[in-house]
Design a protein around this motif. Structure first.
Motif, PDB file in Angstrom:
ATOM      1  N   ALA A 145       0.775  -1.232   0.196  1.00  0.00           N
ATOM      2  CA  ALA A 145      -0.096   0.028   0.030  1.00  0.00           C
ATOM      3  C   ALA A 145       0.836   1.207  -0.067  1.00  0.00           C
ATOM      4  CB  ALA A 145      -0.737   0.129   1.268  1.00  0.00           C
ATOM      5  N   LEU A 146       0.592   2.417  -0.720  1.00  0.00           N
ATOM      6  CA  LEU A 146       1.175   3.263  -0.890  1.00  0.00           C
ATOM      7  C   LEU A 146       0.260   4.765  -0.541  1.00  0.00           C
ATOM      8  CD1 LEU A 146       2.259   1.609  -3.885  1.00  0.00           C
ATOM      9  CD2 LEU A 146       4.197   2.627  -2.834  1.00  0.00           C
ATOM     10  N   VAL A 147       0.745   5.535   0.237  1.00  0.00           N
ATOM     11  CA  VAL A 147      -0.313   6.653   0.620  1.00  0.00           C
ATOM     12  C   VAL A 147       0.488   7.910   0.763  1.00  0.00           C
ATOM     13  CG1 VAL A 147      -1.816   7.335   2.588  1.00  0.00           C
ATOM     14  CG2 VAL A 147      -0.903   4.929   2.399  1.00  0.00           C
ATOM     15  N   ILE A 148      -0.389   8.954   0.147  1.00  0.00           N
ATOM     16  CA  ILE A 148       0.162  10.372   0.392  1.00  0.00           C
ATOM     17  C   ILE A 148      -0.882  11.326   0.539  1.00  0.00           C
ATOM     18  CG2 ILE A 148      -0.294  11.091  -2.210  1.00  0.00           C
ATOM     19  CD1 ILE A 148       2.899  12.367  -1.911  1.00  0.00           C
ATOM     20  N   GLY A 149      -0.693  12.506   1.354  1.00  0.00           N
ATOM     21  CA  GLY A 149      -1.864  13.078   1.825  1.00  0.00           C
ATOM     22  C   GLY A 149      -1.429  14.504   2.217  1.00  0.00           C
ATOM     23  N   ASP A 150      -2.613  15.551   2.419  1.00  0.00           N
ATOM     24  CA  ASP A 150      -2.050  16.888   2.601  1.00  0.00           C
ATOM     25  C   ASP A 150      -3.499  17.264   3.417  1.00  0.00           C
ATOM     26  OD1 ASP A 150      -1.428  19.365   2.771  1.00  0.00           O
ATOM     27  OD2 ASP A 150      -1.419  19.851   0.691  1.00  0.00           O
ATOM     28  N   VAL A 151      -2.846  17.633   4.692  1.00  0.00           N
ATOM     29  CA  VAL A 151      -3.903  18.286   5.767  1.00  0.00           C
ATOM     30  C   VAL A 151      -3.951  19.685   5.440  1.00  0.00           C
ATOM     31  CG1 VAL A 151      -4.629  18.679   8.147  1.00  0.00           C
ATOM     32  CG2 VAL A 151      -3.624  16.297   7.592  1.00  0.00           C
ATOM     33  N   MET A 152      -5.140  20.387   5.255  1.00  0.00           N
ATOM     34  CA  MET A 152      -5.279  21.767   5.051  1.00  0.00           C
ATOM     35  C   MET A 152      -4.893  22.390   6.215  1.00  0.00           C
ATOM     36  SD  MET A 152      -6.305  21.869   1.904  1.00  0.00           S
ATOM     37  CE  MET A 152      -5.282  20.414   1.733  1.00  0.00           C
ATOM     38  N   GLY A 153      -4.217  23.788   6.146  1.00  0.00           N
ATOM     39  CA  GLY A 153      -3.681  24.676   7.129  1.00  0.00           C
ATOM     40  C   GLY A 153      -2.329  24.241   7.495  1.00  0.00           C
ATOM     41  N   ARG A 154      -1.787  24.979   8.556  1.00  0.00           N
ATOM     42  CA  ARG A 154      -0.437  24.957   8.981  1.00  0.00           C
ATOM     43  C   ARG A 154      -0.162  25.082  10.335  1.00  0.00           C
ATOM     44  NH1 ARG A 154       2.738  26.212   4.408  1.00  0.00           N
ATOM     45  NH2 ARG A 154       1.777  26.998   2.558  1.00  0.00           N
ATOM     46  N   GLY A 155       1.056  24.793  10.713  1.00  0.00           N
ATOM     47  CA  GLY A 155       1.443  24.737  12.101  1.00  0.00           C
ATOM     48  C   GLY A 155       1.259  23.315  12.693  1.00  0.00           C
ATOM     49  N   VAL A 156       1.549  23.450  14.146  1.00  0.00           N
ATOM     50  CA  VAL A 156       1.551  22.315  14.928  1.00  0.00           C
ATOM     51  C   VAL A 156       0.193  21.470  14.732  1.00  0.00           C
ATOM     52  CG1 VAL A 156       1.560  21.550  17.393  1.00  0.00           C
ATOM     53  CG2 VAL A 156       3.054  23.248  16.365  1.00  0.00           C
ATOM     54  N   TYR A 172      -4.776   6.762  -1.863  1.00  0.00           N
ATOM     55  CA  TYR A 172      -4.396   5.345  -1.401  1.00  0.00           C
ATOM     56  C   TYR A 172      -4.409   4.606  -2.394  1.00  0.00           C
ATOM     57  CZ  TYR A 172      -4.342   1.430   1.703  1.00  0.00           C
ATOM     58  OH  TYR A 172      -4.201   0.046   2.271  1.00  0.00           O
ATOM     59  N   ALA A 173      -3.285   3.639  -2.612  1.00  0.00           N
ATOM     60  CA  ALA A 173      -3.109   2.855  -4.022  1.00  0.00           C
ATOM     61  C   ALA A 173      -2.558   1.515  -3.204  1.00  0.00           C
ATOM     62  CB  ALA A 173      -2.165   3.394  -4.809  1.00  0.00           C
ATOM     63  N   ILE A 174      -2.807   0.472  -4.030  1.00  0.00           N
ATOM     64  CA  ILE A 174      -2.223  -0.864  -3.689  1.00  0.00           C
ATOM     65  C   ILE A 174      -1.695  -1.403  -4.941  1.00  0.00           C
ATOM     66  CG2 ILE A 174      -3.016  -3.288  -3.108  1.00  0.00           C
ATOM     67  CD1 ILE A 174      -5.055  -2.133  -1.417  1.00  0.00           C
ATOM     68  N   HIS A 175      -0.435  -1.905  -4.880  1.00  0.00           N
ATOM     69  CA  HIS A 175       0.191  -2.580  -5.790  1.00  0.00           C
ATOM     70  C   HIS A 175       0.235  -4.053  -5.627  1.00  0.00           C
ATOM     71  CE1 HIS A 175       3.949  -4.137  -7.774  1.00  0.00           C
ATOM     72  NE2 HIS A 175       3.201  -3.540  -8.844  1.00  0.00           N
ATOM     73  N   ASP A 176      -0.266  -4.876  -6.261  1.00  0.00           N
ATOM     74  CA  ASP A 176       0.004  -6.394  -6.507  1.00  0.00           C
ATOM     75  C   ASP A 176       0.744  -6.749  -7.648  1.00  0.00           C
ATOM     76  OD1 ASP A 176      -0.530  -8.988  -6.556  1.00  0.00           O
ATOM     77  OD2 ASP A 176      -2.720  -9.107  -6.121  1.00  0.00           O
ATOM     78  N   PRO A 177       1.911  -7.456  -7.460  1.00  0.00           N
ATOM     79  CA  PRO A 177       2.732  -7.837  -8.547  1.00  0.00           C
ATOM     80  C   PRO A 177       2.105  -8.857  -9.455  1.00  0.00           C
ATOM     81  CG  PRO A 177       3.575  -8.642  -6.475  1.00  0.00           C
ATOM     82  CD  PRO A 177       2.498  -7.716  -6.081  1.00  0.00           C
ATOM     83  N   ARG A 231      -0.818  -3.826 -11.984  1.00  0.00           N
ATOM     84  CA  ARG A 231      -1.581  -2.720 -12.087  1.00  0.00           C
ATOM     85  C   ARG A 231      -1.590  -1.962 -10.741  1.00  0.00           C
ATOM     86  NH1 ARG A 231      -4.537  -2.345 -16.454  1.00  0.00           N
ATOM     87  NH2 ARG A 231      -5.883  -0.403 -15.527  1.00  0.00           N
ATOM     88  N   LEU A 232      -1.833  -0.580 -10.638  1.00  0.00           N
ATOM     89  CA  LEU A 232      -2.028  -0.035  -9.336  1.00  0.00           C
ATOM     90  C   LEU A 232      -3.338   0.464  -9.114  1.00  0.00           C
ATOM     91  CD1 LEU A 232       0.163   1.188  -7.220  1.00  0.00           C
ATOM     92  CD2 LEU A 232       0.134   3.325  -8.504  1.00  0.00           C
ATOM     93  N   VAL A 233      -4.075  -0.238  -8.127  1.00  0.00           N
ATOM     94  CA  VAL A 233      -5.394   0.135  -7.980  1.00  0.00           C
ATOM     95  C   VAL A 233      -5.353   1.300  -6.729  1.00  0.00           C
ATOM     96  CG1 VAL A 233      -7.566  -0.938  -6.831  1.00  0.00           C
ATOM     97  CG2 VAL A 233      -5.941  -2.393  -8.267  1.00  0.00           C
ATOM     98  N   TYR A 234      -6.168   2.133  -7.027  1.00  0.00           N
ATOM     99  CA  TYR A 234      -6.106   3.487  -6.188  1.00  0.00           C
ATOM    100  C   TYR A 234      -7.469   4.132  -6.090  1.00  0.00           C
ATOM    101  CZ  TYR A 234      -6.895   6.114 -10.585  1.00  0.00           C
ATOM    102  OH  TYR A 234      -7.544   6.463 -11.625  1.00  0.00           O
ATOM    103  N   ALA A 235      -7.467   4.823  -4.944  1.00  0.00           N
ATOM    104  CA  ALA A 235      -8.793   5.677  -4.578  1.00  0.00           C
ATOM    105  C   ALA A 235      -8.079   7.058  -4.320  1.00  0.00           C
ATOM    106  CB  ALA A 235      -9.664   5.204  -3.585  1.00  0.00           C
ATOM    107  N   SER A 236      -8.990   8.270  -4.493  1.00  0.00           N
ATOM    108  CA  SER A 236      -8.561   9.540  -4.282  1.00  0.00           C
ATOM    109  C   SER A 236      -9.456  10.532  -3.592  1.00  0.00           C
ATOM    110  CB  SER A 236      -7.905  10.162  -5.620  1.00  0.00           C
ATOM    111  OG  SER A 236      -7.547  11.522  -5.417  1.00  0.00           O
ATOM    112  N   ALA A 237      -9.330  10.974  -2.389  1.00  0.00           N
ATOM    113  CA  ALA A 237      -9.923  12.003  -2.038  1.00  0.00           C
ATOM    114  C   ALA A 237      -9.709  13.298  -1.968  1.00  0.00           C
ATOM    115  CB  ALA A 237      -9.901  11.434  -0.151  1.00  0.00           C
ATOM    116  N   GLY A 238      -9.927  13.964  -3.120  1.00  0.00           N
ATOM    117  CA  GLY A 238      -9.649  15.173  -3.490  1.00  0.00           C
ATOM    118  C   GLY A 238      -8.159  15.372  -3.838  1.00  0.00           C
ATOM    119  N   HIS A 239      -7.344  14.388  -4.098  1.00  0.00           N
ATOM    120  CA  HIS A 239      -5.818  14.616  -4.009  1.00  0.00           C
ATOM    121  C   HIS A 239      -5.562  14.769  -5.619  1.00  0.00           C
ATOM    122  CE1 HIS A 239      -2.112  14.781  -2.094  1.00  0.00           C
ATOM    123  NE2 HIS A 239      -1.511  14.050  -3.062  1.00  0.00           N
ATOM    124  N   LEU A 240      -4.392  15.048  -5.974  1.00  0.00           N
ATOM    125  CA  LEU A 240      -3.633  15.166  -7.074  1.00  0.00           C
ATOM    126  C   LEU A 240      -3.586  14.034  -7.849  1.00  0.00           C
ATOM    127  CD1 LEU A 240      -1.246  18.197  -6.684  1.00  0.00           C
ATOM    128  CD2 LEU A 240      -3.616  18.476  -7.704  1.00  0.00           C
TER     129      LEU A 240
END
Length: 551
Positions: A232-243, A290-295, A299-308
């Motif tokens: 599984a491969l994940v990348i994300g971005d929380v809106m806003g800044r700081g702690v 969020y994506a899953i790679h099965d050799p 293929r790369l199976v993925y789902a996106s929640a507003g991401h690029l």
């Protein structure tokens, strides 16, 4: 020096004099109109002390008493005409008539001599804010052009002490730096310190916090090995800044790892994350892919929640963009996410990234993504090299105004001796009493051809027998046995058409069943199960291969 003559030429003097003329009230009209009687009597009081007009004041006495620093220079070499008492107290006496370069060294150290030249040439005032002088205090300098009656030109230097403001601003900047350092430290500590290394992929990632003027954001990435060769491969971005953003990011990343252990499809993982994000903070949203790679699937199976969109470059250099499906960001609620897929065969490279890599002011977002596609098409080398080249091509510097996270994965095309370490074998199981013996014979032949040690060979055949027997007893057709080896492990997987997942349980001495999964869990390094997209399930186990001793 006639200061009245110089002051009469200062900007604004003529306007103030005209205003005084317009507002003069004649004697015969006093008492009429808007002046109250009591006030008129007071104005006519012969004993009242007369108030002198501005033109009647002695300018030198005024300038000598003001707390600000004042200096007057004239001519192209800025000869000193006057310095007031405050200036003398700050920097000492200054010789009248001497050029400023030698007589006013403090202005030279502050770089103001060139400013005097500009003011003299342009005839326009200039201001420089908060310069620290040799006396240790900070001043704001205003240089104003003046003209005397004889045609001579000069510059009036007026310096206001802003030391308290400068020190307060520095304390504020120091506090902001400490807060930013805290947020960056928290952010980096919440990111994976070392990426997991799947057998079939080569992965690299990088994170660049925003510049010193920008608070750190909530960008994150992760790599999670799911077992059975899947990743599984994940990348994300929380809106806003700081702690706060970094803390929310840490909670979401921990939740992703927990949900990933359930081995759910990508869209179901995002569905769970969406509900969790609303519980964490209803006003906080985040994007995630969020994506899953099965050799075995390539293929790369993925789902996106507003991401690029994920970008994939195939072995021929063609870049493909995974556009759909894309749902709204996490934390919005009320949306059913869905999964898509994109080819990721041998020789392919995929890139997951956050908006800081492609988003620029006064530039359309699609233009930034298109530029990244062009950069990816020409980027060659290891995943870390590709990572660095993409960051450089996007112009990311230490002063970048947004956080940047990039995750690059490659599915290598293995050839020669290395390809012998990555093998696959599959058998369709038709059911019946002959299915189990046939599966054992197939597994024995394959493991022998792969030259496994006798002990590992026997364990593999036993695990195959138990998994197939479990599928024959509790599953439904179609059934399939798959064996896969990598350079690190042997993977045995059985799929069938029933979606009921097995669980390990304690079998009583008199029970005739219930021991198969316990046997597999005991002899294998790891085991698990998951539902398959077609409505069935897959049950797998894996054995670690002995590694050659390293010198």
């Amino acid at each position: 020096m006639n200061f009245t003559r110089w002051s009469a030429r200062l900007p604004g003097t003529q306007r103030r004099a005209a205003a005084r003329t317009d507002l003069t009230v004649s004697a015969d009209r006093r008492g009429e109109g808007s002046v109250p009687a009591a006030r008129a009597e007071h104005l006519n009081d012969d004993d009242a002390t007369p108030v002198p007009a501005v033109d009647d004041l002695k300018v030198r006495e005024v300038l000598d008493r003001v707390p600000s620093l004042v200096a007057l220079v004239h001519g192209p070499d800025h000869r000193v005409a006057y310095v007031n008492d405050a200036y003398t107290a700050a920097f000492g006496p200054r010789p009248v008539g001497a050029p400023a370069r030698g007589a006013l060294p403090e202005l030279a150290e502050l770089g103001l001599l060139s400013l005097l030249d500009q003011v003299l040439r342009s005839g326009k005032p200039r201001t420089v804010k908060s310069r620290k002088a040799p006396d240790g205090r900070s001043y704001t300098f205003t240089c104003t052009p003046i003209t005397e009656d004889g045609g001579g030109r000069g510059v009036l230097v007026f310096a206001t002490d802003v030391t308290d403001h400068a020190e307060a601003a520095e304390r504020l900047r120091a506090s902001e730096r400490r807060q930013r350092e805290t947020a960056v430290t928290l952010q980096r500590s919440l990111l994976p310190q070392e990426l997991e290394e799947p057998d079939d992929l080569r992965i690299a990632a990088t994170y660049h916090p925003g510049g010193t003027e920008a608070a750190v954001g909530g960008d994150w990435y992760d790599v999670i090995t799911l077992g059975g060769g899947r990743t599984a491969l994940v990348i994300g971005d929380v809106m806003g800044r700081g702690v706060r953003a970094a803390a929310v990011m840490g909670q979401l990343r921990t939740a992703v790892r927990a949900y990933a252990r359930l081995d759910l499809p990508p869209h179901e993982v995002l569905q769970l994350l969406d509900g969790l994000a609303m519980e964490i903070d209803a006003n906080q949203i985040a994007t995630c892919a969020y994506a899953i790679h099965d050799p075995n699937e390539g293929r790369l199976v993925y789902a996106s929640a507003g991401h690029l969109p994920i970008l994939v470059r195939d072995e021929n250099g063609t870049v493909q963009r995974a556009d759909e499906p894309t749902g709204p960001p996490l934390g919005t609620g009320g949306w059913m996410h869905s999964s898509g897929s994109i080819p990721l065969g041998p020789g392919s490279t995929a890139v997951l990234y956050t908006d800081g890599l492609v988003e620029r002011r006064n530039e359309d977002l699609d233009e930034g993504i298109a530029a990244l596609e062009r950069a990816l098409a020409g980027a060659r080398g290891t995943p870390q090299v590709v990572c660095d080249r993409l960051v450089r091509s996007a112009g990311v510097t230490p002063d970048h105004d947004d956080d940047v996270a990039v995750l690059v994965l490659q599915h290598p095309a293995r050839k020669g001796a290395e390809s012998e370490l990555f093998r696959n074998a599959a058998l369709e199981l038709l059911g019946g009493v002959e299915a189990a013996p046939r599966a054992r014979a197939f597994a024995s032949g394959v493991l022998t051809s792969w030259r496994f040690p006798a002990e590992l060979h026997d364990l593999g055949v036993l695990a195959t027998s138990e998994l197939v027997a479990n599928s024959l007893q509790h599953g439904t057709p179609p059934m399939r046995l798959r064996l896969r080896r990598t350079d690190r492990r042997l993977i045995i997987e059985v799929t069938d058409g029933d979606d009921h997942l097995p669980r390990r349980r304690r079998a009583e001495p008199g029970d005739e069943s219930g021991r198969g999964i316990s046997i597999v869990a005991t002899i294998a390094s790891n085991w698990g199960s998951r539902r398959t997209p077609g409505g069935g399930k897959a049950v797998w186990c894996e054995f670690a291969l002995p590694q050659p001793d390293r010198p």
